[in-house]
Scaffold this motif. Structure first.
Motif, PDB file in Angstrom:
ATOM      1  N   LEU A  67      10.492  18.639 -24.948  1.00  0.00           N
ATOM      2  CA  LEU A  67      10.638  19.437 -23.704  1.00  0.00           C
ATOM      3  C   LEU A  67      10.276  18.583 -22.539  1.00  0.00           C
ATOM      4  O   LEU A  67       9.399  17.776 -22.337  1.00  0.00           O
ATOM      5  CB  LEU A  67       9.807  20.689 -23.981  1.00  0.00           C
ATOM      6  N   ARG A 103       7.269  14.245 -20.275  1.00  0.00           N
ATOM      7  CA  ARG A 103       7.768  15.199 -21.271  1.00  0.00           C
ATOM      8  C   ARG A 103       6.540  15.868 -22.210  1.00  0.00           C
ATOM      9  O   ARG A 103       5.436  15.042 -22.178  1.00  0.00           O
ATOM     10  CB  ARG A 103       8.826  14.532 -22.157  1.00  0.00           C
ATOM     11  N   GLY A 180       7.178  25.791 -28.691  1.00  0.00           N
ATOM     12  CA  GLY A 180       7.297  25.021 -27.332  1.00  0.00           C
ATOM     13  C   GLY A 180       6.843  26.119 -26.315  1.00  0.00           C
ATOM     14  O   GLY A 180       7.001  25.856 -25.185  1.00  0.00           O
TER      15      GLY A 180
END
Length: 253
Positions: A67, A103, A180
């Protein structure tokens, strides 16, 4: 996990043999020494190639996904700062986000994340060994040794491994879950699952020339291991690497 355990044994063997080769006086480096050095170089290359193949082809169910950080910001109410260098307690809540600046990597389970960080942490000494082997071969330019990775390639591999280790932090400390999604209960390091992470960060903090902002972020992570997770090694290492002169810095220069 069997791969990681087997890798650790091979890395210790290669690094130990490299130190032994370097300790041989220049005048005593005969043809037999050079032949053994050539075998050692090939062994180190084989280890690193096996690691790269393992990383490029994860077993089924062991692949991670990423992500970008802008899509995973912590709640605004949980972003007050804390001092990593002083090691002040933050009661385990989101007193300071540990989101990596580039990230976040999400793993199926903590066990899977631990496996990959163990592999990456064991690969770091191989990069240093390649550099040491290169310095040895340069002293004997007339002997045909196996080709070692270039300095540029080693730096690229080190940078990629650094990013991979750092990107695993939010998941391992509980700031994001396997879907996530952000945790709204605060980050708390997950016991033994962060030991491989601590080892990797310890190795990276000792890299000569590490970008100061990234090192400061790593020190904050290590301190959180001690304050929120109760893993004292993290706090000790955070303070150790905050000293003006780090112990035994290493680099690819």
């Amino acid at each position: 996990m069997e791969f990681a355990a087997r890798l650790a044994v091979r890395v210790v063997d290669v690094c130990g043999r490299t130190r032994e080769a370097a300790d041989v006086a220049h005048a005593d480096r005969d043809m037999g020494w050079m032949q053994r050095l050539g075998i050692l170089i090939q062994d180190a290359l084989d280890v690193d190639q096996e690691v790269q193949q393992h990383l490029d082809n994860p077993p089924k169910g062991w692949r991670w996904w990423s992500l970008p950080v802008p899509f995973a910001k912590p709640p605004a109410s949980n972003t007050s700062s804390s001092s990593s260098e002083s090691g002040e307690s933050d009661d385990g809540q989101h007193s300071s986000s540990l989101m990596h600046p580039s990230r976040i990597d999400i793993y199926p389970t903590l066990t899977v994340a631990t496996h990959w960080n163990t592999v990456r942490g064991n690969r770091l000494p191989i990069f240093r060994t390649f550099r040491n082997l290169s310095l040895l071969t340069q002293q004997h330019p007339l002997f045909a040794f196996p080709a070692l990775p270039s300095l540029a390639d080693l730096r690229n591999s080190l940078n990629a491994t650094t990013t991979d280790i750092c990107a695993s932090v939010p998941f391992l400390v509980g700031e994001v879950d396997a879907s996530g999604a952000l945790s709204d209960t605060g980050a708390r390091p997950q016991g033994g699952h962060v030991l491989a992470l601590i080892w990797g960060l310890h190795m990276l903090c000792g890299v000569d020339g590490l970008e100061p902002g990234l090192k400061a972020w790593m020190l904050k992570v290590l301190a959180r291991m001690g304050t929120a997770g109760g893993i004292k090694q993290g706090l000790v290492l955070s303070r150790l690497h905050s000293e003006p002169t780090d112990p035994k810095p290493w680099g690819l220069t």
